[in-house]
Scaffold this motif. Sequence first.
Motif, mmCIF file in Angstrom:
data_model
loop_
_atom_site.group_PDB
_atom_site.id
_atom_site.type_symbol
_atom_site.label_atom_id
_atom_site.label_comp_id
_atom_site.label_asym_id
_atom_site.label_seq_id
_atom_site.Cartn_x
_atom_site.Cartn_y
_atom_site.Cartn_z
ATOM 1 N N ARG A 136 -5.409 5.834 -0.634
ATOM 2 C CA ARG A 136 -6.273 7.029 -0.704
ATOM 3 C C ARG A 136 -7.503 6.864 0.179
ATOM 4 O O ARG A 136 -7.944 7.808 0.840
ATOM 5 C CB ARG A 136 -6.676 7.317 -2.153
ATOM 6 C CG ARG A 136 -5.517 7.864 -2.994
ATOM 7 C CD ARG A 136 -5.972 8.448 -4.321
ATOM 8 N NE ARG A 136 -6.804 7.559 -5.120
ATOM 9 C CZ ARG A 136 -6.359 6.664 -5.991
ATOM 10 N NH1 ARG A 136 -5.051 6.539 -6.201
ATOM 11 N NH2 ARG A 136 -7.193 5.913 -6.676
ATOM 12 N N THR A 181 0.826 -1.211 0.000
ATOM 13 C CA THR A 181 0.000 0.000 0.000
ATOM 14 C C THR A 181 0.859 1.260 0.000
ATOM 15 O O THR A 181 1.731 1.429 0.837
ATOM 16 C CB THR A 181 -0.935 0.015 1.225
ATOM 17 O OG1 THR A 181 -1.723 -1.166 1.215
ATOM 18 C CG2 THR A 181 -1.840 1.226 1.217
ATOM 19 N N SER A 182 0.576 2.144 -0.953
ATOM 20 C CA SER A 182 1.229 3.454 -1.010
ATOM 21 C C SER A 182 0.142 4.517 -0.850
ATOM 22 O O SER A 182 -1.042 4.228 -1.041
ATOM 23 C CB SER A 182 1.960 3.647 -2.337
ATOM 24 O OG SER A 182 1.023 3.774 -3.390
ATOM 25 N N SER A 224 -2.156 4.711 -3.932
ATOM 26 C CA SER A 224 -2.939 3.547 -4.357
ATOM 27 C C SER A 224 -4.395 3.731 -3.937
ATOM 28 O O SER A 224 -4.703 4.521 -3.041
ATOM 29 C CB SER A 224 -2.368 2.272 -3.727
ATOM 30 O OG SER A 224 -2.629 2.251 -2.324
ATOM 31 N N GLU A 228 5.698 5.076 2.636
ATOM 32 C CA GLU A 228 4.868 4.329 1.701
ATOM 33 C C GLU A 228 5.418 2.930 1.561
ATOM 34 O O GLU A 228 6.602 2.686 1.728
ATOM 35 C CB GLU A 228 4.771 5.019 0.349
ATOM 36 C CG GLU A 228 6.074 5.262 -0.368
ATOM 37 C CD GLU A 228 5.812 5.957 -1.693
ATOM 38 O OE1 GLU A 228 5.850 5.257 -2.715
ATOM 39 O OE2 GLU A 228 5.581 7.170 -1.694
ATOM 40 N N LYS A 229 4.522 2.031 1.290
ATOM 41 C CA LYS A 229 4.842 0.608 1.105
ATOM 42 C C LYS A 229 5.677 0.056 2.259
ATOM 43 O O LYS A 229 6.801 -0.393 2.021
ATOM 44 C CB LYS A 229 5.513 0.381 -0.245
ATOM 45 C CG LYS A 229 4.584 0.684 -1.404
ATOM 46 C CD LYS A 229 5.213 0.276 -2.708
ATOM 47 C CE LYS A 229 4.236 0.562 -3.849
ATOM 48 N NZ LYS A 229 4.748 0.109 -5.122
ATOM 49 N N THR A 238 -6.281 1.849 -2.141
ATOM 50 C CA THR A 238 -6.414 1.543 -0.715
ATOM 51 C C THR A 238 -5.812 2.653 0.131
ATOM 52 O O THR A 238 -6.402 3.081 1.121
ATOM 53 C CB THR A 238 -5.750 0.191 -0.391
ATOM 54 O OG1 THR A 238 -6.382 -0.829 -1.165
ATOM 55 C CG2 THR A 238 -5.853 -0.147 1.076
#
Length: 98
Positions: A28, A20-21, A24, A72-73, A26
Amino acid sequence: MYKDYAISPELFHWKSQNATSPGSPTGRRYLDPTAHGSKILIFTRDTSEDETGLTVPYTCLGQVDYVQHAGEKPVAITWRLHRTMPADVFATAAAVAR
């Protein structure tokens, strides 16, 4: 498995899945749930099984609001709980941060 923990009785640090970033779908949805028609609820437990091997239930901490995020990620998100978490749950959830 996850580095999720209580910052205070009202704030909770949570990490998304590794894929998840913030950009993405998800990500957002997590960062602006109202715009996506979502409500975020936090459930926690300190272990998956008890001493006899039985599954331990989750405790629902209730609905939360987005405060801030970093990275992120995965995305590390700070959530504000609508209700203060119980003292015993806070003590256990805060211990993970140490």
